[in-house]
Design a protein around this motif. Structure first.
Motif: not given
Lengths: 274, 324
Positions: A13-19, A62-66, B185-189, B198-200
């Motif tokens: 779901a997180a990936l979908f929201e980022s997408a 960046a959100l996708l990576l997170a 953020r999952g350990g992102l740089p 910002a995206g969130a």
């Protein structure tokens, strides 16, 4: 449902929201680069939308990576909102308010009016004046007409006596009609219908002309007392027409819509934006 | 006769347009919020804020000149500023004033009132500033000294400036603070984490923007304009009607002056009131406020500007008879 499955679904779901955010950012970029942009926004703001879209794409990546690392918690309500927004965009794109299906946003190649009189074939767009049956008319758009008519003092040039306009025709009764174009200041939400009341020629079929693009040339005359009431809404929250001046029609023709049907510019001196 | 193919297409077009217009500003606001959260040391912010109450409110009123933004973009910034411990009076004054008291909007106001038959662009521009500055000051003073936790809605990470050594809120790795963010953020740089923040933030505030845009579009499409303009039987009624219209239309502060002057048959001061109230209180803003602030603060942010703008507009209208 096991914890592992729940975590897996959350990550999906997180990936979908980022997408969804990625899709929205990409949509803005593509729209800003396309001729369809002027359906929603003034072309002046193309750079702003493009910059905003690029920024959102960066956020989404960046959100996708997170999200891949479990560093973002999705929210169903947000997904529904952005999904609904993309659905709205898809619904809005095929057809457009007052703007034809096939057009380009190149303002410099604005389609000429279909007057049979003199055109300027060498110029990039319509000539600032047109001569019909020996009479020369100043071309203006409806916003320029309304503002010139209502502001006869100051630096503005006085409203010319002979004027040519174009816009969508809205019949008022068998004698009068409104020629109207939408003017955008910033986006569709602040669109204002700028209309000019014209007299209908005796042989004009008002109902057949309703909703069609017309070019009209005539003489500016004071508004008569017996003007019929204007339609309350013309697809925008605000509609404006000159309360003081109408156009007594000499010639009226249907015409191809201009390349940029909405008005994005008005000028106070000739040559007018038309 | 409508240029839209159907009411549904008109609705969809308007929603898309409003969000498209606001998205860049909201995106920048979310980025500023994220940068403030992660990278601006508390000591720097402490140094910038005056010690006196009047100075703190004044800073909020004019901060928009240094950082022009629209009313949508300013909401996430203010939330972050308050959460970081910036005095409430400064942040609230900035929230209400910045969308109007900035060079871009003041110039557009001047131009709009110059190019219509309204005239008197100086009076209109100054009146707009006054109509915004007074309620912004009033709300800011009323909330001055209030604890951040009493201002912001829900569990929010608070980093008071009185603890200048407080580290950015990045230590924990899950949403356990209740603020809705995973701050690691999952350990992102760090740069990527700022973008992810910002995206969130954009997703969170953007959802409310979409709901507000839908409400505003529904009003434009389905409610006749005469419902509001028919109220304009007197200057005071016209001011009230135009204020109501501004709240419902949710037009960006950079364009609203042009729309206001389109109502050339209505009293002039009602046009100025339209431009003053819209950037402080409108449908989408109230929804965004309700996500960020406690109900009492939201009520103050709606009621005080509405009452102030109405009363001041009526006074201005009668003092300056040319505006009637």
């Amino acid at each position: 449902m096991s914890t592992a499955v729940r975590l897996y679904l959350l990550r999906v779901a997180a990936l979908f929201e980022s997408a969804l955010l990625l899709g929205f950012g990409a949509f803005i970029c593509v729209l800003a680069a396309s001729p369809l942009y002027v359906r929603f926004m003034h072309p002046f703001y193309t750079w702003l939308s493009m910059a905003g879209g690029v920024l959102l794409v960066c956020y989404a990546c960046a959100l996708l990576l997170a999200a891949l690392r479990g560093g973002y918690t999705p929210h169903l309500a947000r997904m529904l909102c952005f999904g609904a927004l993309l659905a709205c965009a898809a619904l809005a794109l095929p057809k457009t308010p007052g703007i034809p299906q096939a057009f380009t946003a190149d303002l410099s190649t604005d389609a000429p009016a279909t007057f049979s009189g003199a055109e300027n074939p060498a110029g990039p767009g319509p000539a600032p004046r047109v001569t019909l049956n020996g009479q020369t008319y100043v071309r203006m758009n409806t916003a320029e007409f309304v503002m010139a008519a209502d502001q006869q003092t100051g630096d503005n040039e006085p409203l010319p006596k002979y004027v040519a306009l174009r816009g969508i025709l809205v019949p008022l009764n068998e004698h009068y009609a409104l020629v109207t174009r939408m003017m955008l200041w910033c986006c569709l939400a602040d669109g204002v219908q700028m209309g000019v009341v014209i007299t209908l020629p005796p042989d004009a079929d008002a109902q057949a002309l309703a909703g069609r693009w017309v070019s009209v040339a005539g003489t500016t005359t004071p508004t008569p007392d017996n003007l019929p009431p204007l339609p309350e809404q013309l697809g925008t929250a605000v509609a404006v027409q000159s309360p003081t001046t109408i156009l007594t029609t000499h010639q009226l023709h249907t015409t191809a819509p201009p390349n940029a049907p909405a008005i994005f510019e008005y000028r106070t001196t000739e040559p007018y934006a038309y | 006769m409508s240029p839209f193919d159907s009411p549904l297409v008109a609705f969809a077009s308007l929603v898309t347009a409003v969000v498209l217009e606001a998205a860049p500003f909201l995106a920048v606001g979310a980025l500023i919020s994220s940068v403030v959260h992660r990278w601006v040391p508390a000591t720097v912010m402490l140094r910038l804020i005056p010690r006196h109450l009047a100075g703190r409110v004044g800073l909020g009123l004019v901060a928009g000149c240094a950082l022009p933004t629209c009313e949508c973009g300013v909401v996430p910034v203010v939330r972050r500023l308050i959460a970081r411990g910036v005095p409430v009076e400064t942040a609230i004054a900035y929230l209400l004033a910045a969308p109007v008291i900035n060079p871009v909007v003041l110039t557009s106001t001047w131009v709009a009132f110059s190019s219509s038959n309204v005239g008197e662009p100086l009076f209109a521009t100054v009146a707009r500033v006054v109509l915004v500055a007074v309620p912004a000051t009033g709300v800011a003073l009323a909330l001055a000294g209030t604890r951040s936790s009493a201002i912001l809605r829900g569990p929010v990470e608070l980093q008071p400036l009185t603890a200048p050594d407080a580290a950015p809120h990045t230590a924990h790795g899950a949403d356990d603070c209740g603020c809705g963010h995973d701050h690691s953020r999952g350990g992102l740089p760090a740069p990527l984490a700022v973008l992810a923040d910002a995206g969130a933030e954009f997703l969170e505030m953007g959802a409310w923007l979409i709901v507000g845009a839908a409400a505003s579009a529904a009003f434009k499409i389905f409610v006749p304009l005469s419902v509001v303009t028919d109220l304009a039987t007197s200057p005071a009624a016209a001011i009230a009607g135009m204020m109501g219209l501004a709240m419902l239309l949710s037009i960006c502060s950079e364009a609203d002056a042009f729309v206001a002057t389109s109502f050339s048959t209505l009293p002039r001061m009602s046009q100025v009131a339209f431009t003053a109230i819209g950037p402080m209180v409108d449908v989408k803003l109230v929804l965004m406020f309700s996500r960020v602030f406690t109900p009492r603060v939201v009520a103050a942010l709606v009621i005080v500007p509405t009452v102030c703008v109405f009363l001041l507009s009526v006074v201005f209208a009668y003092l300056h008879m040319g505006m009637l």
